[in-house]
Scaffold this motif. Structure first.
Motif, PDB file in Angstrom:
ATOM      1  N   ALA A 183     -56.096 -17.388 -14.970  1.00 52.80           N
ATOM      2  CA  ALA A 183     -57.502 -17.070 -15.239  1.00 52.80           C
ATOM      3  C   ALA A 183     -57.915 -17.572 -16.619  1.00 52.80           C
ATOM      4  O   ALA A 183     -59.036 -18.066 -16.808  1.00 52.80           O
ATOM      5  CB  ALA A 183     -57.729 -15.561 -15.133  1.00 52.80           C
ATOM      6  N   HIS A 233     -61.726 -24.022  -9.865  1.00 56.67           N
ATOM      7  CA  HIS A 233     -62.688 -23.262 -10.657  1.00 56.67           C
ATOM      8  C   HIS A 233     -63.941 -24.093 -10.857  1.00 56.67           C
ATOM      9  O   HIS A 233     -63.876 -25.254 -11.257  1.00 56.67           O
ATOM     10  CB  HIS A 233     -62.082 -22.918 -12.019  1.00 56.67           C
ATOM     11  CG  HIS A 233     -63.037 -22.213 -12.932  1.00 56.67           C
ATOM     12  ND1 HIS A 233     -63.112 -22.474 -14.283  1.00 56.67           N
ATOM     13  CD2 HIS A 233     -63.959 -21.248 -12.685  1.00 56.67           C
ATOM     14  CE1 HIS A 233     -64.038 -21.703 -14.828  1.00 56.67           C
ATOM     15  NE2 HIS A 233     -64.573 -20.954 -13.890  1.00 56.67           N
ATOM     16  N   GLU A 248     -67.540 -19.726  -9.665  1.00 55.06           N
ATOM     17  CA  GLU A 248     -66.711 -19.489  -8.488  1.00 55.06           C
ATOM     18  C   GLU A 248     -65.272 -19.905  -8.737  1.00 55.06           C
ATOM     19  O   GLU A 248     -65.008 -20.921  -9.385  1.00 55.06           O
ATOM     20  CB  GLU A 248     -67.257 -20.268  -7.294  1.00 55.06           C
ATOM     21  CG  GLU A 248     -68.628 -19.804  -6.851  1.00 55.06           C
ATOM     22  CD  GLU A 248     -69.138 -20.614  -5.673  1.00 55.06           C
ATOM     23  OE1 GLU A 248     -69.331 -20.038  -4.600  1.00 55.06           O
ATOM     24  OE2 GLU A 248     -69.332 -21.838  -5.850  1.00 55.06           O
ATOM     25  N   ARG A 249     -64.339 -19.131  -8.149  1.00 54.34           N
ATOM     26  CA  ARG A 249     -62.923 -19.463  -8.205  1.00 54.34           C
ATOM     27  C   ARG A 249     -62.316 -19.263  -6.818  1.00 54.34           C
ATOM     28  O   ARG A 249     -62.462 -18.208  -6.204  1.00 54.34           O
ATOM     29  CB  ARG A 249     -62.183 -18.587  -9.230  1.00 54.34           C
ATOM     30  CG  ARG A 249     -62.630 -18.856 -10.654  1.00 54.34           C
ATOM     31  CD  ARG A 249     -61.908 -17.990 -11.673  1.00 54.34           C
ATOM     32  NE  ARG A 249     -62.421 -18.272 -13.016  1.00 54.34           N
ATOM     33  CZ  ARG A 249     -61.961 -17.719 -14.132  1.00 54.34           C
ATOM     34  NH1 ARG A 249     -60.948 -16.852 -14.076  1.00 54.34           N
ATOM     35  NH2 ARG A 249     -62.490 -18.032 -15.304  1.00 54.34           N
ATOM     36  N   TYR A 250     -61.629 -20.303  -6.352  1.00 51.11           N
ATOM     37  CA  TYR A 250     -60.894 -20.264  -5.088  1.00 51.11           C
ATOM     38  C   TYR A 250     -59.423 -20.412  -5.439  1.00 51.11           C
ATOM     39  O   TYR A 250     -59.047 -21.364  -6.130  1.00 51.11           O
ATOM     40  CB  TYR A 250     -61.323 -21.415  -4.181  1.00 51.11           C
ATOM     41  CG  TYR A 250     -62.776 -21.392  -3.775  1.00 51.11           C
ATOM     42  CD1 TYR A 250     -63.169 -20.909  -2.535  1.00 51.11           C
ATOM     43  CD2 TYR A 250     -63.763 -21.868  -4.646  1.00 51.11           C
ATOM     44  CE1 TYR A 250     -64.506 -20.898  -2.153  1.00 51.11           C
ATOM     45  CE2 TYR A 250     -65.105 -21.859  -4.280  1.00 51.11           C
ATOM     46  CZ  TYR A 250     -65.467 -21.365  -3.027  1.00 51.11           C
ATOM     47  OH  TYR A 250     -66.793 -21.352  -2.657  1.00 51.11           O
ATOM     48  N   LEU A 300     -57.942 -16.348  -1.968  1.00 49.96           N
ATOM     49  CA  LEU A 300     -59.004 -15.455  -2.405  1.00 49.96           C
ATOM     50  C   LEU A 300     -60.180 -16.229  -2.987  1.00 49.96           C
ATOM     51  O   LEU A 300     -60.023 -17.308  -3.543  1.00 49.96           O
ATOM     52  CB  LEU A 300     -58.485 -14.492  -3.481  1.00 49.96           C
ATOM     53  CG  LEU A 300     -57.317 -13.583  -3.105  1.00 49.96           C
ATOM     54  CD1 LEU A 300     -56.807 -12.868  -4.356  1.00 49.96           C
ATOM     55  CD2 LEU A 300     -57.745 -12.582  -2.052  1.00 49.96           C
ATOM     56  N   TYR A 301     -61.344 -15.630  -2.844  1.00 49.04           N
ATOM     57  CA  TYR A 301     -62.570 -16.130  -3.488  1.00 49.04           C
ATOM     58  C   TYR A 301     -63.041 -15.097  -4.486  1.00 49.04           C
ATOM     59  O   TYR A 301     -63.041 -13.892  -4.211  1.00 49.04           O
ATOM     60  CB  TYR A 301     -63.663 -16.363  -2.455  1.00 49.04           C
ATOM     61  CG  TYR A 301     -65.034 -16.600  -3.051  1.00 49.04           C
ATOM     62  CD1 TYR A 301     -65.418 -17.862  -3.488  1.00 49.04           C
ATOM     63  CD2 TYR A 301     -65.946 -15.550  -3.202  1.00 49.04           C
ATOM     64  CE1 TYR A 301     -66.667 -18.075  -4.048  1.00 49.04           C
ATOM     65  CE2 TYR A 301     -67.205 -15.762  -3.756  1.00 49.04           C
ATOM     66  CZ  TYR A 301     -67.560 -17.027  -4.181  1.00 49.04           C
ATOM     67  OH  TYR A 301     -68.803 -17.238  -4.737  1.00 49.04           O
ATOM     68  N   GLU A 302     -63.466 -15.559  -5.657  1.00 51.04           N
ATOM     69  CA  GLU A 302     -64.136 -14.717  -6.639  1.00 51.04           C
ATOM     70  C   GLU A 302     -65.373 -15.456  -7.112  1.00 51.04           C
ATOM     71  O   GLU A 302     -65.300 -16.626  -7.470  1.00 51.04           O
ATOM     72  CB  GLU A 302     -63.222 -14.434  -7.830  1.00 51.04           C
ATOM     73  CG  GLU A 302     -61.979 -13.634  -7.514  1.00 51.04           C
ATOM     74  CD  GLU A 302     -61.132 -13.432  -8.752  1.00 51.04           C
ATOM     75  OE1 GLU A 302     -61.470 -12.541  -9.544  1.00 51.04           O
ATOM     76  OE2 GLU A 302     -60.161 -14.193  -8.904  1.00 51.04           O
ATOM     77  N   GLY A 303     -66.498 -14.758  -7.114  1.00 49.04           N
ATOM     78  CA  GLY A 303     -67.727 -15.412  -7.537  1.00 49.04           C
ATOM     79  C   GLY A 303     -68.886 -14.453  -7.594  1.00 49.04           C
ATOM     80  O   GLY A 303     -68.702 -13.227  -7.535  1.00 49.04           O
ATOM     81  N   GLY A 333     -69.089 -11.524  -5.259  1.00 52.68           N
ATOM     82  CA  GLY A 333     -67.955 -10.611  -5.224  1.00 52.68           C
ATOM     83  C   GLY A 333     -66.675 -11.321  -4.852  1.00 52.68           C
ATOM     84  O   GLY A 333     -66.587 -12.545  -4.921  1.00 52.68           O
ATOM     85  N   SER A 334     -65.675 -10.558  -4.448  1.00 55.10           N
ATOM     86  CA  SER A 334     -64.363 -11.098  -4.096  1.00 55.10           C
ATOM     87  C   SER A 334     -64.100 -10.899  -2.612  1.00 55.10           C
ATOM     88  O   SER A 334     -64.532  -9.909  -2.024  1.00 55.10           O
ATOM     89  CB  SER A 334     -63.267 -10.396  -4.904  1.00 55.10           C
ATOM     90  OG  SER A 334     -63.482 -10.543  -6.283  1.00 55.10           O
ATOM     91  N   ARG A 335     -63.369 -11.840  -2.013  1.00 54.77           N
ATOM     92  CA  ARG A 335     -62.985 -11.695  -0.608  1.00 54.77           C
ATOM     93  C   ARG A 335     -61.780 -12.568  -0.293  1.00 54.77           C
ATOM     94  O   ARG A 335     -61.495 -13.536  -0.998  1.00 54.77           O
ATOM     95  CB  ARG A 335     -64.151 -12.056   0.317  1.00 54.77           C
ATOM     96  CG  ARG A 335     -64.557 -13.521   0.304  1.00 54.77           C
ATOM     97  CD  ARG A 335     -65.678 -13.791   1.295  1.00 54.77           C
ATOM     98  NE  ARG A 335     -66.044 -15.188   1.344  1.00 54.77           N
ATOM     99  CZ  ARG A 335     -66.929 -15.769   0.558  1.00 54.77           C
ATOM    100  NH1 ARG A 335     -67.539 -15.042  -0.366  1.00 54.77           N
ATOM    101  NH2 ARG A 335     -67.216 -17.049   0.671  1.00 54.77           N
TER     102      ARG A 335
END
Length: 261
Positions: free
Chosen positions: A11, A120, A126-128, A136-139, A142-144
């Motif tokens: 991160a 990134h 957004e981060r995949y 995971l996805y963060e953006g 939210g996260s999923r």
């Protein structure tokens, strides 16, 4: 290191490289052409170099025994068990055009096998990420957890490639055989296409002429989401070259058969 420490470190790589790169996006900056005279335009910017410098510095400080392979500054300690594979801006043409479909690719191999990857996009936030088992996805939304979609018939599939003009004549013939069978082809997006496949928005990506830093980080993301990434002959894609990514085995096999003619 613990898993939490590793996650925090990656991160930090993403955050600091993004901070180095983002001031150059949609701003005046110097663009050079890495291609030899008469070759295909291959741009590099100050942002590419700034982003990779930051990541290399952090890796050397925290993991001095690890190797690094980066697009801008080449290979260092390539025989190490763990090698970081970096592309500070995958999609430099999009970057210099002001279009936010570029990303920073952060990959890690163990004994040559991709074991972790992150894409990134600092402009969209957004981060995949993936480790081959889970992605995971963060953006902003939210996260999923990421999952590919289960499209098995080429006639219902969406296919992406950066540009058919980047294929050789023989490769174009093979590519057109696949494109003729799908529901919808789309061009552009570089690393974003692979992340859209992992997210379940498209079904196939076919490209050629890739370098390891173009694909290593994306392999664990797609595999962790349930997809498949190989070379056109079904082998490992970690070395780059001709690459095909699919959301599932059935679609992958159907597309491979067409590529083989």
């Amino acid at each position: 290191m613990s898993a939490v420490d590793f996650g925090a470190f990656v991160a930090e790589l993403a955050t600091q490289s993004g901070q180095a790169i983002l001031p150059f996006f949609r701003a005046k900056h110097t663009t050079e052409n890495k291609a030899s005279a008469g070759g295909v335009f291959d741009p590099v910017t100050e942002a590419d170099r700034a982003g990779e410098n930051v990541m290399r510095h952090l890796i050397k400080r925290h993991f001095p025994e690890h190797g690094v392979l980066g697009e801008e500054y080449g290979s260092e300690n390539a025989d190490a068990d763990y090698v970081w594979v970096l592309d500070p801006i995958d999609g430099t043409r999009a970057f210099i055009s002001g279009i936010p479909v570029w990303g920073t690719l952060i990959g890690l191999t163990r004994k040559g096998v991709p074991v972790y990857g992150m894409m990134h996009q600092p402009f969209t936030g957004e981060r995949y990420s993936g480790d081959g088992r889970k992605s995971l996805y963060e953006g902003p939304g939210g996260s999923r957890v990421l999952r590919t979609r289960d499209t098995k018939d080429l006639s219902a599939a969406t296919l992406m490639t950066t540009s058919p003009s980047l294929f050789t004549e023989a490769e174009q013939d093979a590519y057109w055989r696949v494109e003729a069978k799908v529901r919808m082809p789309r061009y552009g997006c570089d690393c974003y296409a692979y992340c859209m496949l992992a997210s379940g928005h498209i079904d196939l990506v076919i490209e050629s002429g890739l370098q390891p830093y173009d694909i290593v980080a994306l392999i664990p993301i797609i595999e962790g989401a349930g997809g498949i990434v190989t070379s056109w002959d079904g082998g490992s894609a970690a070395g780059g070259g001709r690459v095909i990514a699919a959301g599932n085995k059935a679609l992958h096999e159907a597309a491979l058969a067409l590529l083989a003619g």
